[in-house]
Design a protein around this motif. Sequence first.
Motif, PDB file in Angstrom:
ATOM      1  N   ILE A 134       0.854  -1.192   0.000  1.00 33.32           N
ATOM      2  CA  ILE A 134       0.000   0.000   0.000  1.00 33.32           C
ATOM      3  C   ILE A 134       0.889   1.240   0.000  1.00 33.32           C
ATOM      4  O   ILE A 134       1.870   1.306   0.743  1.00 33.32           O
ATOM      5  CB  ILE A 134      -0.918  -0.010   1.238  1.00 33.32           C
ATOM      6  N   PRO A 135       0.581   2.228  -0.847  1.00 36.92           N
ATOM      7  CA  PRO A 135       1.391   3.452  -0.867  1.00 36.92           C
ATOM      8  C   PRO A 135       1.456   4.142   0.487  1.00 36.92           C
ATOM      9  O   PRO A 135       0.544   4.016   1.316  1.00 36.92           O
ATOM     10  CB  PRO A 135       0.663   4.330  -1.892  1.00 36.92           C
ATOM     11  N   LYS A 136       2.523   4.882   0.703  1.00 38.59           N
ATOM     12  CA  LYS A 136       2.751   5.509   2.002  1.00 38.59           C
ATOM     13  C   LYS A 136       1.666   6.515   2.360  1.00 38.59           C
ATOM     14  O   LYS A 136       1.368   6.716   3.549  1.00 38.59           O
ATOM     15  CB  LYS A 136       4.126   6.175   2.018  1.00 38.59           C
ATOM     16  N   GLU A 137       1.060   7.153   1.341  1.00 48.23           N
ATOM     17  CA  GLU A 137       0.021   8.137   1.649  1.00 48.23           C
ATOM     18  C   GLU A 137      -1.219   7.502   2.279  1.00 48.23           C
ATOM     19  O   GLU A 137      -2.054   8.202   2.866  1.00 48.23           O
ATOM     20  CB  GLU A 137      -0.382   8.922   0.396  1.00 48.23           C
ATOM     21  N   TYR A 138      -1.345   6.186   2.155  1.00 49.45           N
ATOM     22  CA  TYR A 138      -2.463   5.475   2.783  1.00 49.45           C
ATOM     23  C   TYR A 138      -2.008   4.659   3.995  1.00 49.45           C
ATOM     24  O   TYR A 138      -2.747   3.805   4.482  1.00 49.45           O
ATOM     25  CB  TYR A 138      -3.132   4.541   1.770  1.00 49.45           C
ATOM     26  N   GLY A 139      -0.788   4.901   4.455  1.00 49.31           N
ATOM     27  CA  GLY A 139      -0.302   4.232   5.654  1.00 49.31           C
ATOM     28  C   GLY A 139       0.556   3.015   5.418  1.00 49.31           C
ATOM     29  O   GLY A 139       1.033   2.402   6.379  1.00 49.31           O
ATOM     30  N   GLY A 140       0.755   2.631   4.151  1.00 48.67           N
ATOM     31  CA  GLY A 140       1.544   1.447   3.849  1.00 48.67           C
ATOM     32  C   GLY A 140       3.025   1.730   3.728  1.00 48.67           C
ATOM     33  O   GLY A 140       3.497   2.834   4.020  1.00 48.67           O
ATOM     34  N   GLN A 141       3.767   0.733   3.260  1.00 43.14           N
ATOM     35  CA  GLN A 141       5.214   0.859   3.106  1.00 43.14           C
ATOM     36  C   GLN A 141       5.631   1.265   1.699  1.00 43.14           C
ATOM     37  O   GLN A 141       6.792   1.593   1.459  1.00 43.14           O
ATOM     38  CB  GLN A 141       5.883  -0.474   3.462  1.00 43.14           C
ATOM     39  N   GLY A 142       4.693   1.178   0.754  1.00 51.42           N
ATOM     40  CA  GLY A 142       5.025   1.543  -0.619  1.00 51.42           C
ATOM     41  C   GLY A 142       5.998   0.583  -1.268  1.00 51.42           C
ATOM     42  O   GLY A 142       6.716   0.946  -2.200  1.00 51.42           O
ATOM     43  N   ALA A 143       6.028  -0.664  -0.791  1.00 52.04           N
ATOM     44  CA  ALA A 143       6.951  -1.660  -1.335  1.00 52.04           C
ATOM     45  C   ALA A 143       6.370  -2.301  -2.589  1.00 52.04           C
ATOM     46  O   ALA A 143       5.219  -2.049  -2.962  1.00 52.04           O
ATOM     47  CB  ALA A 143       7.265  -2.720  -0.289  1.00 52.04           C
ATOM     48  N   ASP A 144       7.172  -3.151  -3.239  1.00 52.31           N
ATOM     49  CA  ASP A 144       6.723  -3.784  -4.479  1.00 52.31           C
ATOM     50  C   ASP A 144       6.279  -5.230  -4.223  1.00 52.31           C
ATOM     51  O   ASP A 144       6.472  -5.767  -3.128  1.00 52.31           O
ATOM     52  CB  ASP A 144       7.827  -3.732  -5.545  1.00 52.31           C
ATOM     53  N   PRO A 145       5.664  -5.874  -5.222  1.00 52.72           N
ATOM     54  CA  PRO A 145       5.190  -7.254  -5.038  1.00 52.72           C
ATOM     55  C   PRO A 145       6.292  -8.242  -4.679  1.00 52.72           C
ATOM     56  O   PRO A 145       6.021  -9.243  -4.005  1.00 52.72           O
ATOM     57  CB  PRO A 145       4.560  -7.582  -6.399  1.00 52.72           C
ATOM     58  N   LEU A 146       7.514  -7.992  -5.119  1.00 47.73           N
ATOM     59  CA  LEU A 146       8.614  -8.894  -4.771  1.00 47.73           C
ATOM     60  C   LEU A 146       8.875  -8.860  -3.275  1.00 47.73           C
ATOM     61  O   LEU A 146       9.111  -9.899  -2.658  1.00 47.73           O
ATOM     62  CB  LEU A 146       9.873  -8.518  -5.550  1.00 47.73           C
ATOM     63  N   ALA A 147       8.817  -7.681  -2.677  1.00 50.97           N
ATOM     64  CA  ALA A 147       9.015  -7.566  -1.234  1.00 50.97           C
ATOM     65  C   ALA A 147       7.949  -8.352  -0.480  1.00 50.97           C
ATOM     66  O   ALA A 147       8.236  -9.054   0.496  1.00 50.97           O
ATOM     67  CB  ALA A 147       8.987  -6.101  -0.816  1.00 50.97           C
ATOM     68  N   SER A 148       6.708  -8.246  -0.948  1.00 53.36           N
ATOM     69  CA  SER A 148       5.613  -8.985  -0.319  1.00 53.36           C
ATOM     70  C   SER A 148       5.824 -10.492  -0.444  1.00 53.36           C
ATOM     71  O   SER A 148       5.614 -11.242   0.512  1.00 53.36           O
ATOM     72  CB  SER A 148       4.278  -8.587  -0.955  1.00 53.36           C
ATOM     73  N   ALA A 149       6.254 -10.936  -1.630  1.00 56.39           N
ATOM     74  CA  ALA A 149       6.501 -12.365  -1.848  1.00 56.39           C
ATOM     75  C   ALA A 149       7.603 -12.884  -0.929  1.00 56.39           C
ATOM     76  O   ALA A 149       7.502 -13.995  -0.380  1.00 56.39           O
ATOM     77  CB  ALA A 149       6.875 -12.618  -3.309  1.00 56.39           C
ATOM     78  N   ILE A 150       8.639 -12.106  -0.735  1.00 54.95           N
ATOM     79  CA  ILE A 150       9.737 -12.508   0.139  1.00 54.95           C
ATOM     80  C   ILE A 150       9.243 -12.676   1.574  1.00 54.95           C
ATOM     81  O   ILE A 150       9.611 -13.633   2.269  1.00 54.95           O
ATOM     82  CB  ILE A 150      10.885 -11.479   0.069  1.00 54.95           C
TER      83      ILE A 150
END
Length: 379
Positions: free
Chosen positions: A55-71
Motif C-alpha cells: 500500500i502506498p505511504k500516503e495510505y499508511g503502507g510501506q510503498g513496497a513492491d510485489p517482490l518484497a511482499s513475496a519474500i
Amino acid sequence: MDFNLSPEHLLIRKMMAEFTENEVKPIAAETDAKTLYPRENIEKLFDLGVMGMCIPKEYGGQGADPLASAICIEELSKQCASTGDIVATHNGLCCDPILTHGTEEQKAKYLPMLSTGHKVGAFALTEPNAGSDASKGQTEAKLEGDHYVMNGSKIFITNGYVADVFVVFAMTDKSKGTKGISAFIVESSFPGFSVGKHEEKMGLHGSPTAEIVFTDMIVPKENMLGREGKGFNIAMQTLDGGRIGIAAQSLGIAEGALEEAKAYTKGRVQFGKPISKFQNTQFTFADMELGCEAGRLLTYQAAMKKGSGERYTKEAAMAKLFCSEHAMKTTTKALQMFGGYGYTKDYPMERMMRDAKITEIYEGTSEVQRIVISANMGL
C-alpha cells in the motif's frame, strides 16, 4: 539480467527471517495442534508494516513492491504456512483489489484500516456450487435506493472469522452470467453479516477458514468496487496476483522442509555414517534444491512483472503450479528421510506435508493453472 536482490529486498529478507525464527517458529507446532489463530504475531506484523506492505505511504503502507511482499510470505511459510497464508490473503486478495480498482474515497477509507489500523482483510468468491466456475454463484445484490441488499453465502473464506474487511463478489444481474457479477467492499459490522461454519481442515490449522453468510445485508451503494458487472474481471485479475502469494507460500514450505531434512540427516547415523552421506539421499536433496531454485526464479519473475506493470497472468500461474507441486513432492520426500519419526508430531514434517497439499488446490487447482498457462500461449 541481474538475478541479485536489491539491498532493500535483502534487508526485508533478513528482517523476516529473524522474525520467523524468533516469533513464528516457537509457536508453529502449538498453532497447528490447537488450531490457534496467531493473533499476537499478526499484530506484530502490522507493527512491522508487513500487513499492507504494498500500500502506498500516503495510505499508511510501506510503498513496497510485489517482490518484497513475496519474500515476506516465503520467509514466514518456512516455519508456519498458516501465518504466510493469512498475510498473503490480506495483502494480495483484499488490499490489492481495493488499491487497484477502488475510488479515491474507498482507498482513503479502507487502505489505512488495512495497513496501520490493524484490520484484517479477506476475499469472498467461492460458493458451495461455484468453485472454479464463478458464473454459478448464487449470492445476489439488489439495488434498493442508496444501497444494495445482499443475500447468499460464501465458503472456504481464508481469514473468515477474524477479518474486518472483505472484498465480496455477488450477482447483480443473474441473466448475464459472469458479466452480471459485481464486486463490493463489505465490513463485518454491516447489518446482516454473519459467520457460519468454521472449517476443520487437514492443514493450515492456524489460518482461520469459515463460511460467510449474508442475510438481507445492507451494503452502501458507494461500496461497489469498480463498475457494475465488472466483478468477474476484478476477481480474475486479483487471483493472478494472489497466485504469486501462494507460489511464495509453497516455496517457503518446500525450503523449510529441505532445511529440516538436511539438519536431521546430518545427525542421523545408520550403517556407520550420517544418512546425508548416502548417494540416494544426496540425489534426493539435489532434486529438492533444484526445484526450490527454479520455483524461486519463477515466483520472483512473476512478482517483478506485476511490479513493473506488465501482464503476468501466465507467469503467476506457472509459479503457483510449479511451486505448489514442488512443495508437495519435497515435503513427501523430506518426511521419508525421517522414517517413522517423520510420521509423528515430534517433528514438523507431517505438518508441513499437510500444509503443502492445499497449495495445489486453492486459488485455482493445478488443473486450472494448466488451463490458464495454455490459454496464454497463443495456441
